[in-house]
Design a protein around this motif. Structure first.
Motif, PDB file in Angstrom:
ATOM      1  N   ARG A   1       0.824  -1.209   0.000  1.00  5.59           N
ATOM      2  CA  ARG A   1       0.000   0.000   0.000  1.00  5.59           C
ATOM      3  C   ARG A   1       0.856   1.256   0.000  1.00  5.59           C
ATOM      4  N   GLY A   2       0.171   2.376  -0.167  1.00  8.76           N
ATOM      5  CA  GLY A   2       0.845   3.666  -0.164  1.00  8.76           C
ATOM      6  C   GLY A   2       1.035   4.177  -1.577  1.00  8.76           C
ATOM      7  N   PRO A   3       1.458   5.440  -1.735  1.00  2.00           N
ATOM      8  CA  PRO A   3       1.694   6.001  -3.074  1.00  2.00           C
ATOM      9  C   PRO A   3       2.663   5.128  -3.854  1.00  2.00           C
ATOM     10  N   GLY A   4       2.541   5.153  -5.167  1.00  2.00           N
ATOM     11  CA  GLY A   4       3.307   4.245  -6.001  1.00  2.00           C
ATOM     12  C   GLY A   4       4.805   4.435  -5.939  1.00  2.00           C
ATOM     13  N   VAL A   5       5.508   3.331  -5.736  1.00  2.00           N
ATOM     14  CA  VAL A   5       6.973   3.284  -5.766  1.00  2.00           C
ATOM     15  C   VAL A   5       7.366   2.052  -6.582  1.00  2.00           C
ATOM     16  N   PRO A   6       8.635   1.943  -6.967  1.00  2.00           N
ATOM     17  CA  PRO A   6       9.035   0.808  -7.800  1.00  2.00           C
ATOM     18  C   PRO A   6       8.822  -0.543  -7.100  1.00  2.00           C
ATOM     19  N   ILE A   7       8.380  -1.525  -7.875  1.00  2.00           N
ATOM     20  CA  ILE A   7       8.273  -2.890  -7.367  1.00  2.00           C
ATOM     21  C   ILE A   7       9.666  -3.507  -7.363  1.00  2.00           C
ATOM     22  N   LEU A   8      10.019  -4.134  -6.279  1.00  2.00           N
ATOM     23  CA  LEU A   8      11.360  -4.698  -6.143  1.00  2.00           C
ATOM     24  C   LEU A   8      11.516  -5.955  -6.992  1.00  2.00           C
TER      25      LEU A   8
ATOM     26  N   ASN B   1       1.604   1.361  -7.053  1.00  2.00           N
ATOM     27  CA  ASN B   1       0.285   1.996  -6.951  1.00  2.00           C
ATOM     28  C   ASN B   1       0.235   3.188  -7.913  1.00  2.00           C
ATOM     29  N   PHE B   2      -0.622   4.162  -7.632  1.00  2.00           N
ATOM     30  CA  PHE B   2      -0.836   5.292  -8.530  1.00  2.00           C
ATOM     31  C   PHE B   2       0.439   6.112  -8.700  1.00  2.00           C
ATOM     32  N   ILE B   3       0.578   6.726  -9.866  1.00  2.00           N
ATOM     33  CA  ILE B   3       1.761   7.506 -10.212  1.00  2.00           C
ATOM     34  C   ILE B   3       1.318   8.842 -10.805  1.00  2.00           C
ATOM     35  N   ASP B   4       2.171   9.863 -10.650  1.00  2.00           N
ATOM     36  CA  ASP B   4       1.851  11.197 -11.137  1.00  2.00           C
ATOM     37  C   ASP B   4       2.947  11.672 -12.091  1.00  2.00           C
TER      38      ASP B   4
END
Length: 492
Positions: free
Chosen positions: A156-163, A183-186
């Motif tokens: 969860r949480g704002p989008g960050v890279p998947i490991l 997750n979501f990205i801007d």
């Protein structure tokens, strides 16, 4: 009978038993044209067995049913989505299988209710025991790519890279290539390309379409069919748009300016996608299926998000489930407005049908169904009901009737006469109420078996994960980088 017509009859007999429904209907339709002398018989046979060489599944994030020009929005202009609709199918009643994001994404990939697949809530991970249509296409020789928001790995949480070593990254579900965020990205999203961090520049919608086109171009060069799944982060909060994209909405509050500005940029990326396919010379052979992951943000933007529909995101009313949907496939589809209710659960079984893939490509029971006859202009008056299950709520959609259970309360609506869901018919139509209540109960009871692992040959062994990335030990070494990247993503 002429020699040509006799040959056509013989070929029809030899081909028809091998063709799935779409090809059989297409064959008959083209045969009629052939008998009138409009095409050669060679053209007829080629047209009859046509399959899409490239498939693009595009999903927006929190886009409401009315939020496109072709759906009648009062001020939002979406020329590229409108162009798709003018050249393809626009669905009047297309439903997300859940009123929030991750559960709908699970339904798209599997054709099954999210509550069967382990994704009972947004941010939950998808059971590894599930079969996705992506895996089926990869097995059939397709290059398979995912671009953008994932949100099926329990983070969860704002989008960050998947490991790279994430046990639930897109590759585990059939994608041969992925350029993805949790997750979501801007703006300027920091993405993960197969586990390698890539700091990109620009609006996220345009970034991921650009990467998807590069992936498709490579597939074309090596003469390989491709599947591209593009999952936008727009127009999910926090809303961040450039000054130029906000300009048409200067009369609105600043949050709305950014929200609609994100949709402008997203629509522009649709134009880039379609233009890129034309540049590659594959637009006729490419099926694009666009929809949103759940209903719009009525609580934020009122009827400008969902039109006259009741409710919005996180609710089982029409405003929370009914979403825009447009399908374009120039080689097969003619312009039409589809009245038959369909859902995101239909995407996987339809693609399996179009490509003649094995019937066991998805885990049973499959809750969606192939809607391929609609591609040729036919409505489906006998289609199965559309099931919805989320939290302690459920809904059962059977053409004009919709049954809703919200906790202990139950409702029955005739959407043909009451699209705003204002008149509960449970008392005035007790037989219809009882029938649909029984159907929903049967569906919900079958989900209990699924959650116990009875759908899987070796049972359910996927552990549940539902954690903020800031609290996950594997993300500890990246906290500073990810936090700084998220700050920069808020500035166009």
């Amino acid at each position: 009978m002429t020699e040509t017509n006799h040959l056509m009859e013989l070929n029809l007999k030899s081909f028809s038993f091998r063709l799935p429904l779409l090809k059989f209907i297409q064959f008959w339709r083209i045969i009629v044209l052939g008998l009138t002398g409009m095409f050669s018989f060679t053209t007829l046979v080629v047209g009859a067995i046509l399959k899409p060489k490239h498939i693009v599944i595009v999903t927006s994030d929190d886009q409401g049913w009315i939020q496109a020009g072709c759906y009648g929005h009062p001020f939002l202009k979406t020329p590229h989505l409108d162009a798709m609709a003018a050249n393809g199918l626009r669905f009047e009643r297309f439903y997300a299988n859940a009123p929030v994001c991750s559960p709908t994404r699970a339904g798209i990939l599997t054709g099954r209710s999210n509550n069967r697949t382990g994704v009972l809530e947004h941010g939950y991970n998808l059971n590894l025991e599930e079969k996705t249509f992506v895996q089926a296409l990869r097995k059939a020789g397709f290059a398979t790519g995912h671009f953008g928001k994932w949100h099926l790995n329990g983070i969860r949480g704002p989008g960050v890279p998947i490991l790279k070593d994430d046990p639930y990254h897109p590759g585990k579900y059939g994608f041969s290539h992925w350029m993805t965020s949790t997750n979501f990205i801007d703006y300027h999203p920091l993405l993960s390309e197969m586990g390698r961090f890539d700091q990109t520049k620009g609006d996220a919608s345009e970034v991921i379409v650009d990467r998807a086109l590069a992936f498709i171009e490579n597939a074309v060069k090596v003469q390989k069919p491709s599947l591209s799944v593009i999952w936008y982060g727009a127009p999910h909060s926090p809303w961040i748009a450039s000054e130029s994209d906000r300009a048409p909405f200067a009369h609105l509050p600043i949050a709305e300016q950014h929200h609609y500005g994100e949709l402008v940029a997203m629509d522009r990326s649709i134009g880039a996608l379609r233009g890129g396919l034309r540049k590659l010379g594959i637009e006729d052979d490419t099926l694009i299926w666009f929809s949103s992951d759940n209903g719009g943000l009525r609580k934020n933007f009122g009827e400008n998000a969902v039109g006259p529909l009741r409710g919005g995101k996180k609710e089982l009313w029409e405003g929370g489930l009914r979403v825009p949907c447009i399908i374009e496939w120039p080689a097969v589809i003619n312009k039409a407005v589809v009245k038959t209710p369909c859902s995101t659960l239909d995407i996987a079984p339809t693609i399996i049908d179009l490509l003649d893939l094995p019937g066991d490509s998805l885990v049973a029971p499959v809750d969606g169904e192939s809607v391929s006859p609609i591609f040729l202009g036919a409505e489906m008056p006998e289609r199965r009901s559309i099931p919805i299950a989320m939290w302690d709520k459920g809904a059962w959609i059977d053409h004009e009737f919709k049954f809703v259970r919200d906790g202990k309360a139950e409702y029955l609506f005739n959407l043909k006469e009451d699209s705003r869901e204002q008149q509960n018919l449970s008392k005035s139509q007790p037989k219809q109420h009882a029938k649909m209540r029984k159907q929903l109960d049967r569906f919900l009871n079958s989900i209990k078996d699924s959650q116990e692992g009875k759908d899987y040959p070796n049972g359910l062994n996927t552990p549940r994960r539902d954690v903020q990335w800031r609290d996950h030990p594997e993300y500890a070494d990246h906290l500073d980088l990810f936090t700084e990247s998220l700050k920069s993503s808020q500035v166009p």
